[in-house]
Write a protein that holds these residues in place. Structure first.
Motif, PDB file in Angstrom:
ATOM      1  N   LYS D  61       0.833  -1.198   0.000  1.00 52.35           N
ATOM      2  CA  LYS D  61       0.000   0.000   0.000  1.00 52.35           C
ATOM      3  C   LYS D  61       0.867   1.248   0.000  1.00 52.35           C
ATOM      4  O   LYS D  61       0.667   2.173  -0.778  1.00 52.35           O
ATOM      5  N   GLN D  62       1.871   1.221   0.865  1.00 43.61           N
ATOM      6  CA  GLN D  62       2.725   2.391   1.011  1.00 43.61           C
ATOM      7  C   GLN D  62       3.512   2.675  -0.268  1.00 43.61           C
ATOM      8  O   GLN D  62       3.871   3.799  -0.553  1.00 43.61           O
ATOM      9  N   GLN D  63       3.763   1.626  -1.047  1.00 47.01           N
ATOM     10  CA  GLN D  63       4.517   1.812  -2.284  1.00 47.01           C
ATOM     11  C   GLN D  63       3.600   2.028  -3.482  1.00 47.01           C
ATOM     12  O   GLN D  63       4.066   2.051  -4.625  1.00 47.01           O
ATOM     13  N   PHE D  65       1.153   0.146  -4.777  1.00 42.92           N
ATOM     14  CA  PHE D  65       0.688  -0.967  -5.594  1.00 42.92           C
ATOM     15  C   PHE D  65      -0.775  -1.308  -5.307  1.00 42.92           C
ATOM     16  O   PHE D  65      -1.464  -1.858  -6.146  1.00 42.92           O
ATOM     17  N   VAL D  67      -4.564  -0.254  -2.916  1.00 45.21           N
ATOM     18  CA  VAL D  67      -5.326   0.659  -2.070  1.00 45.21           C
ATOM     19  C   VAL D  67      -6.289  -0.163  -1.227  1.00 45.21           C
ATOM     20  O   VAL D  67      -6.704  -1.246  -1.636  1.00 45.21           O
ATOM     21  N   ILE D  68      -6.613   0.376  -0.083  1.00 42.85           N
ATOM     22  CA  ILE D  68      -7.603  -0.280   0.761  1.00 42.85           C
ATOM     23  C   ILE D  68      -8.969   0.297   0.408  1.00 42.85           C
ATOM     24  O   ILE D  68      -9.205   1.490   0.570  1.00 42.85           O
ATOM     25  N   HIS D  69      -9.841  -0.546  -0.066  1.00 43.14           N
ATOM     26  CA  HIS D  69     -11.209  -0.115  -0.357  1.00 43.14           C
ATOM     27  C   HIS D  69     -12.094  -0.616   0.778  1.00 43.14           C
ATOM     28  O   HIS D  69     -12.096  -1.798   1.113  1.00 43.14           O
ATOM     29  N   LYS D  70     -12.866   0.322   1.349  1.00 45.08           N
ATOM     30  CA  LYS D  70     -13.609   0.003   2.558  1.00 45.08           C
ATOM     31  C   LYS D  70     -14.514  -1.212   2.380  1.00 45.08           C
ATOM     32  O   LYS D  70     -14.651  -2.014   3.289  1.00 45.08           O
ATOM     33  N   ARG D  71     -15.105  -1.355   1.233  1.00 44.17           N
ATOM     34  CA  ARG D  71     -16.037  -2.472   1.079  1.00 44.17           C
ATOM     35  C   ARG D  71     -15.394  -3.688   0.420  1.00 44.17           C
ATOM     36  O   ARG D  71     -15.695  -4.826   0.770  1.00 44.17           O
ATOM     37  N   MET D  82       0.145   3.704  -9.787  1.00 44.41           N
ATOM     38  CA  MET D  82       1.449   3.069  -9.583  1.00 44.41           C
ATOM     39  C   MET D  82       2.543   3.936 -10.184  1.00 44.41           C
ATOM     40  O   MET D  82       3.590   4.147  -9.584  1.00 44.41           O
TER      41      MET D  82
END
Lengths: 129, 129, 129, 129
Positions: D61-63, D65, D67-71, D82
């Motif tokens: 995530k930090q790089q 590649f 993303v956190i999607h809530k659902r 990217m």
DNA sequence: GTGGTCTAGACCACC
DNA sequence: GTGGTCTAGACCACA
């Protein structure tokens, strides 16, 4: 008034919803006595779970932004009532880490003040109508 | 420099720690090149787990406040390096909901500005020595 | 030949030292039969622990870059001997994640090739004398 | 897509996992918008702790590649996002010691280029479907 | 059920 | 002794 949820954001959805409604009030898009859509409709429109809407509404009520009216549903509170919920200690605690960060990153008091004033005007200037 | 963790608080411990260190830098209590206690000692002093300290340190590093020096441990970064990590968009997003709330609760632009300036001075004035 | 250790880097010191000596050989700064300073001197010059130098030297020897000569100390190996230690599988494993990352980030095969060639020339062109 | 962890390897597990996912993206096995298994499932499938998976995911995530999607959970990012995280300086620093080693071991510029091109094609050609 | 947080205890690489 | 890694088990906020 348009509400936009970013599902990829770090901030929880209920917080995003709460924040945007508060901003709507600050901008004057939402006026006292106006009513918010039912949790069901709001959830449907935003494509989010109604429990999430519920939580946002609960927070808004608890923080004095809204009142529950038996027949009319969730109403924006009067400005006086909101004022009663002013909690400067809490606001200070929220602002402190942000300002600290700005100071660390080399912004002067003047720059920070200017930054804040511009932002406030942007919020107030965002008024529709 | 004294760090106080509130275990009943909603804000995660690592965030509290991170915030107070950032504030310490802003106040001048922690100066560039100075070193932070080891994760173990810090954890012991605060009565929290070393992994929690680790996370706070990791965030501080990732946000440019500190660097890991192989021999000296965790060091406060130079002011220039911190400056490179300035992200005004993010700061604006953090401030917007707070200012919106203040506007709702009846504070005028002037009052908010005054409130902010006093707070900034309080932070900067908290310098020891 | 000048060696620079970055104490704030993520890569361990012994690895930095090993890498720079290998690069020195690639550039022609260090030629076969030449000798490396003793662990003591090297450590003193770089301001690092002699155990750390020792580890770097051990790795260099194990990878075929150097040989230990009883009287002359650590010597750069002959090119033929180095060649015998060529391990393409290992190199491939080291390169794969890097190239994968480059591909992900939108670089075409051509761009990557160009990037690599320029870098190789930069290394070989860094020859002194 | 099959992921293989080598428990005897020197490289940390979370790094192996991160590398293989990046390679999966490069190969086209993992496409933007696709989702990664939950930390729990992934951990179970690989026989490793969920915290280790968590760390790999955090790095990804930090790089940029993922993303956190809530659902939807952890999603592969868009190629544009990217691309924004491209850091050629860093890539150069990673490649330099490897190319230096190849030069030392007698490979010519042409041989290295050929080696790299074949490897890149192997990665891109590894596409399933 | 998901990721995020916290704790605890252990081993290792590095210095 | 330092930070980094891994495991394990627990609780919670969020959706």
């Amino acid at each position: 008034m348009i509400i936009q949820i970013q599902f990829e954001s770090e901030t929880p959805i209920y917080k995003q919803l709460r924040d945007q409604i508060v901003q709507g009030i600050a901008q004057g898009d939402l006026k006292p006595e106006e009513s918010l859509p039912s949790v069901r409709r709001m959830g449907q429109e935003l494509g989010i779970n109604l429990h999430t809407v519920n939580k946002a509404y609960a927070v808004l009520k608890q923080q004095g932004f809204t009142v529950i009216h038996k027949r009319k549903g969730v109403l924006i509170n009067s400005l006086e009532k909101m004022r009663e919920h002013l909690d400067t200690d809490n606001l200070e605690n929220e602002l402190r880490p942000i300002f600290s960060e700005m100071i660390c990153k080399g912004l002067t008091q003047k720059e920070i003040s200017g930054f804040c004033e511009k932002l406030i005007q942007k919020i107030q200037g965002g008024q529709n109508e």
